[in-house]
Design a protein around this motif. Structure first.
Motif, mmCIF file in Angstrom:
data_model
loop_
_atom_site.group_PDB
_atom_site.id
_atom_site.type_symbol
_atom_site.label_atom_id
_atom_site.label_comp_id
_atom_site.label_asym_id
_atom_site.label_seq_id
_atom_site.Cartn_x
_atom_site.Cartn_y
_atom_site.Cartn_z
ATOM 1 N N GLU A 78 0.813 -1.214 0.000
ATOM 2 C CA GLU A 78 0.000 0.000 0.000
ATOM 3 C C GLU A 78 0.849 1.268 0.000
ATOM 4 O O GLU A 78 0.450 2.280 -0.544
ATOM 5 N N PHE A 79 2.034 1.198 0.609
ATOM 6 C CA PHE A 79 2.816 2.429 0.663
ATOM 7 C C PHE A 79 3.325 2.835 -0.722
ATOM 8 O O PHE A 79 3.554 4.005 -0.987
ATOM 9 N N GLU A 134 1.495 2.186 -3.460
ATOM 10 C CA GLU A 134 0.245 2.738 -3.999
ATOM 11 C C GLU A 134 0.076 4.183 -3.517
ATOM 12 O O GLU A 134 -0.263 5.093 -4.271
ATOM 13 N N SER A 135 0.342 4.349 -2.229
ATOM 14 C CA SER A 135 0.191 5.657 -1.606
ATOM 15 C C SER A 135 1.145 6.674 -2.235
ATOM 16 O O SER A 135 0.770 7.808 -2.516
ATOM 17 N N ALA A 136 2.378 6.242 -2.467
ATOM 18 C CA ALA A 136 3.358 7.148 -3.090
ATOM 19 C C ALA A 136 2.912 7.510 -4.495
ATOM 20 O O ALA A 136 3.025 8.651 -4.919
ATOM 21 N N ARG A 137 2.374 6.518 -5.190
ATOM 22 C CA ARG A 137 1.918 6.773 -6.561
ATOM 23 C C ARG A 137 0.778 7.789 -6.534
ATOM 24 O O ARG A 137 0.694 8.678 -7.367
ATOM 25 N N ALA A 138 -0.104 7.630 -5.538
ATOM 26 C CA ALA A 138 -1.256 8.533 -5.441
ATOM 27 C C ALA A 138 -0.847 9.939 -5.012
ATOM 28 O O ALA A 138 -1.642 10.860 -5.051
ATOM 29 N N LEU A 139 0.387 10.085 -4.565
ATOM 30 C CA LEU A 139 0.875 11.423 -4.215
ATOM 31 C C LEU A 139 1.497 12.103 -5.422
ATOM 32 O O LEU A 139 1.900 13.251 -5.355
ATOM 33 N N GLY A 140 1.602 11.347 -6.515
ATOM 34 C CA GLY A 140 2.181 11.922 -7.719
ATOM 35 C C GLY A 140 3.677 11.670 -7.843
ATOM 36 O O GLY A 140 4.367 12.371 -8.569
ATOM 37 N N CYS A 141 4.191 10.672 -7.129
ATOM 38 C CA CYS A 141 5.618 10.326 -7.212
ATOM 39 C C CYS A 141 5.995 9.920 -8.622
ATOM 40 O O CYS A 141 5.228 9.249 -9.298
ATOM 41 N N ASP A 198 8.154 7.567 -11.241
ATOM 42 C CA ASP A 198 8.511 6.151 -11.155
ATOM 43 C C ASP A 198 9.891 5.991 -10.534
ATOM 44 O O ASP A 198 10.134 5.082 -9.742
ATOM 45 N N HIS A 217 11.402 7.892 -8.390
ATOM 46 C CA HIS A 217 11.337 8.109 -6.941
ATOM 47 C C HIS A 217 10.774 6.871 -6.244
ATOM 48 O O HIS A 217 11.303 6.434 -5.230
ATOM 49 N N ARG A 271 13.283 5.172 -3.820
ATOM 50 C CA ARG A 271 13.024 5.534 -2.426
ATOM 51 C C ARG A 271 12.169 4.491 -1.707
ATOM 52 O O ARG A 271 12.315 4.293 -0.511
ATOM 53 N N HIS A 272 11.246 3.886 -2.427
ATOM 54 C CA HIS A 272 10.313 2.974 -1.756
ATOM 55 C C HIS A 272 10.605 1.497 -1.997
ATOM 56 O O HIS A 272 10.522 0.687 -1.089
ATOM 57 N N ASN A 325 13.577 -1.952 0.096
ATOM 58 C CA ASN A 325 12.890 -3.162 0.543
ATOM 59 C C ASN A 325 13.306 -4.427 -0.193
ATOM 60 O O ASN A 325 12.879 -5.517 0.169
#
Lengths: 611, 290
Positions: free
Chosen positions: B177-178, B180-187, B189, B191, B195-196, B200
């Protein structure tokens, strides 16, 4: 007989204001002065001095260009917050304005323009053609006269003999359910409810054609209120024109045919009464409805955000509601809006109209015939739904009903198979991605999963700023403010914590702060409280509602619990098997569910056994 | 407080965590020692590593020759000390290259999926279709003998495993989800990937990379044996191990000591890698703290 206001403007000069000690108080204190003197006014001789070229800053605008017509056999209610100019309208209708009032425009009784009449001429009309029920203050009745005498006074003044007048007065009080024997009491010996009915009796005793009621139910209980509504309806049915001034929306809805919404001296909306509660057009009306406690509504009350604008003449450019509006655009602060009939053409003041650059509450998101499948599984089938600016919509349904998919489609993170989603007039796919994501914030179901465990609180909240290139020296302060806003500590030790060191409630608040740091216009909360215990859930929901109200943003709640949905949303849409089976105002959906599945959800929510 | 302030304190915290992780410290000490030995080899080595002394062939470890001598009478200890220069350089560089290539291609492949994934994964299939050492041999053969060419050849065949593993991890992480969340913030690709996702997927990368280190040193030895890598008489651990095989019955120290050297180096990198992985994961950090 009809009562008609045409381009009525009333301003008060500041001289008296300063003497009285404040703008809003000024209007009320005028009411007091006049109500104490009851029918006689000696001091409004200046009303004819309509020198309304005065736009200096030493005047206060109480009413601005009011045009309103109350027809025979019709009740028109005027609603609005305190200080909106309601009482000034009452006083103007009888030309009882205070000496420092400057009035322009016209007031017609039928075709007779009373705005130029002298006091003497008005004397003939007052209480014969038009009468007022004054606001029920403690000193509105003369304390040294019996109530029966006070009710009889207009009759005696009109030349009726005292004995006949007293008999008629007794009957009228009887009609208004003042028990026999109590009519000889003094005002301080009767209850507030009775006093209200006495005031009503005073207005009705001369059987006028036009009745002006100023807050007739502000201090009465529900039973008396319902009785008074009955009396008002009787008067309307008898062919009287009734102008009802109230801040009680349900009473206005109950008694009136049309409702005018007055804000800071201007009518923002005129609409048929039945539309008031379910489909108001102006954002202000909706905010008023949200503020008003109503029996069938479970949603938490929220006041109208912000404070009314300055009333000093000429202080506000553009729309007067702009600063508190949830959907203002550039033009709203530049130009005053014109009245538009609900269908979009220029209104003429007769039909229902709304004064808004955007033609009333605008649609933010419009989902048109959306379908979505994952492989062979069809998750959403031909869904159409809208979300208005500043509205809170709850998508309710069981797990797997497609709620989250619909929310993500709206957020633009996944693409639909068919149909289109329009955001503020533009199809989502065609809007600049970065710009779009700045205006939409998402709070996910599980904050533990939605915030990378490698980020500290500071980094998690700063990330949206960094992505959009907005991170600068002031950002740390901005992040601290955001933490304060979601009621979290803003100390350094807290900002350096990692997600796994926070409790579920704290982490969800961090997620909210992260979603709100870019000040989005649309916030999507996907089951954002379902992991939390009831106490934390309550806090988070309250926080979200407060933020929604303060910022005026639109919200899309995705939840499986219809019981929670009714507490937070304006509208509920029920999803079942990928289709919307019910969509309506929350209280309507809850009190009168149409679809069996909605009934099932409500039953299950109540803890009943489901077959 | 500022963002950089946080970063500083985080580094400090990470160092503190490292100090508490004994295994990682052991790894770090060994690597530093090896680097020290490689750097100061001429001062440390008791003998010249390439000087032949045919009178003293295949001597067992003794006071004069602590690790004995090889079939040409060269001091084994000195050769191992000098060999650290070649082998460590070779290992670190090649592993560095294959990690960069493998991780980048794996990230791109897993993140974008579709046709990009197909192309990269089929390329991996092609490379994997040949036995790694044979392909490296062919490439090194085509490029000609020399240490640099061996490194290039090994890098060209070594990245595939990493790419596969990274791709697999990315496929799982990108569903989180994080992301997904980053994508929904307009990150962007980039980044999201750096970063995400990247942090991991680093755990298997570190383990694989340290294991690859051993493989690379041995493979380089294989190529050297065939005359493609470090040319005799350059001391190099892999080729020393290979040379010693012929004498494993009579002089086991010829294989034991280079083998031990390789093992110690690989273990050291492995220990440090494990420690780094723990330190770079905030969740592990706190557990260590407790």
């Amino acid at each position: 007989m009809t009562l008609k206001f045409k381009d009525l403007t009333v301003k008060y000069t500041m001289f008296d204001t300063l003497k009285d000690g404040g703008g809003d108080i000024n209007i009320n204190s005028n009411t007091n002065i006049n109500t104490n003197s009851k029918t006689n006014t000696n001091n409004n001789s200046n009303s004819n001095a309509n020198t309304d070229t005065n736009t200096d800053t030493n005047t206060i605008t109480a009413l601005d260009n009011i045009s309103l017509e109350i027809n025979k056999g019709e009740c028109v209610a005027v609603i609005g917050e305190s200080g909106s100019g309601k009482s000034t309208l009452v006083l103007a209708s009888m030309k009882l304005l205070a000496s420092n009032a400057l009035m322009s425009g016209q007031i017609f009784l039928d075709d007779v323009d009373i705005s130029d009449m002298t006091d003497k001429e008005m004397e003939q009309l007052r209480w014969n053609k038009i009468s007022i029920v004054f606001q029920n203050y403690g000193d509105v009745l003369n304390p040294v006269h019996r109530i029966i005498d006070q009710v009889a006074e207009p009759l005696i003044k009109n030349g009726e003999s005292r004995s006949v007048a007293l008999e008629m007065s007794g009957k009228m009080l009887d009609h208004l359910k003042i028990k026999t024997g109590r009519d000889v009491l003094f005002p301080h010996q009767i209850s507030a409810g009775e006093r209200q009915r006495v005031l009503m009796a005073m207005a009705l005793i001369t059987d006028p054609d036009i009745l002006v009621l100023d807050e007739p139910v502000s201090s009465v209980d529900a039973i008396t209120k319902s009785y008074l509504a009955k009396v008002i309806k009787q008067q309307v049915n008898a062919g009287k024109a009734v102008l009802l001034i109230t801040h009680d929306l349900s009473f206005a809805h109950l008694c009136s045919d049309r409702i005018a919404v007055l804000y800071s001296g201007m009518i923002l909306e005129l609409l048929p009464s039945q539309k008031l509660l379910d489909a108001p057009c102006h954002p202000y009306t909706r905010a008023l409805v949200r503020s008003f406690p109503m029996m069938e509504r479970a949603k938490d009350l929220a006041g109208v955000r912000g404070a009314p604008p300055s009333k000093i003449s000429g202080a506000t450019r553009g729309c007067i509601f702009q600063q508190r509006c949830t959907q203002s655009i550039d033009i709203c602060s530049q130009k005053q809006p014109q009245a538009m009939s609900i269908d979009g053409s220029n209104g003429d003041g007769d039909g229902s109209y709304v004064v808004c650059h955007r033609g009333g509450i605008a649609t933010m998101v419009c989902v048109n015939n959306i379908s979505k499948s994952y492989g062979d599984i069809e998750v959403l089938k031909d869904i159409s739904i809208t979300l208005d600016e500043g509205e809170i919509l709850a998508l309710v349904g069981e797990t797997g009903s497609g709620k989250t998919t619909l929310a993500y489609l709206t957020a633009g993170t996944i693409k639909p198979d068919g149909g289109k989603i329009v955001f503020r007039g533009q199809e989502v796919g065609t809007i600049d991605k970065k710009e779009f994501f700045r205006t939409v914030g998402i709070i996910y179901q599980s904050p533990k999963d939605s915030i990378s465990h490698r980020f500290t609180v500071l980094e998690a909240i700063a990330e949206p700023l960094r992505i959009h290139g907005l991170f600068d020296d002031s950002s740390v302060q901005r992040i601290k403010d955001a933490l304060n806003e979601v009621q979290l500590p803003d100390e350094d030790y807290f900002m350096q914590k990692y997600p796994h060191e926070l409790s579920g409630g704290e982490l969800q608040r961090v997620a909210i702060a992260r979603a709100l740091i870019l000040e989005p216009d649309l916030l999507i909360a996907d089951e954002s409280t379902s992991f939390l215990d009831p106490s934390v859930q309550a806090k988070i929901l309250k926080l979200l509602l407060d933020l929604q109200n303060n910022r005026g943003i639109s919200m899309l709640f995705v939840m499986h619990d219809i019981g929670v949905a009714r507490k937070v949303s304006d509208r509920i849409a029920v999803l079942h098997n990928g289709m919307i089976v019910e969509n309506g105002p929350s209280h309507r959906v809850i009190s009168n569910p149409q679809h069996f599945y909605t009934k099932l959800l409500i039953d299950a929510s109540k803890g009943n056994e489901i077959e | 407080m500022s963002g950089t302030g946080t970063m500083k304190s985080r580094k400090k915290l990470a160092f503190q965590q490292l100090k508490k992780n004994k295994i990682a410290i052991i790894g770090l000490i060994i690597i530093i020692s090896l680097a020290f030995i490689a750097l100061f080899a001429p001062f440390i080595a008791p003998h010249d590593p390439i000087e032949q002394n045919l009178d003293k062939r295949l001597l067992s470890p003794s006071g004069e020759y602590p690790m004995g001598t090889d079939d040409l009478g060269r001091c084994l200890l000195s050769r191992i000390i000098y060999g650290a220069r070649v082998s460590l350089k070779l290992g670190v560089i090649v592993v560095g290259i294959i990690t960069v290539i493998g991780v980048t291609l794996g990230l791109i492949s897993g993140y974008y999926g579709g046709i990009v994934d197909e192309i990269i994964m089929r390329l991996v299939d092609v490379v994997l279709a040949f036995p790694g050492i044979i392909l490296a041999l062919a490439i090194a053969g085509a490029l000609g003998p020399g240490l640099f060419n061996v490194m290039l050849a090994l890098a060209m065949v070594g990245w595939t495993g990493l790419a596969r593993v990274v791709r697999g991890s990315v496929l799982s992480v990108k569903q989180k989800e994080f992301v997904e969340s980053a994508r929904a913030l307009g990150c962007s690709d980039l980044h999201i990937m750096t970063r995400h996702i990247l942090p991991n997927v680093m755990a298997p990368v570190i383990v694989l990379a340290t294991l690859d280190m051993a493989f690379i040193i041995l493979a380089a030895a294989g190529l050297s044996f065939l005359g493609l890598g470090a040319q005799p008489p350059t001391p190099e651990w892999g080729s020393m191990l290979n040379n010693g095989r012929a004498f494993i019955q009579t002089a086991p120290h010829l294989t034991t000591f280079p083998g031990l050297a390789i093992m110690v180096a690989v273990l050291a990198f492995n220990f440090l890698g494990d420690g780094l992985r723990d330190i770079l994961d905030p969740r592990q950090q706190r557990e260590l703290k407790e």
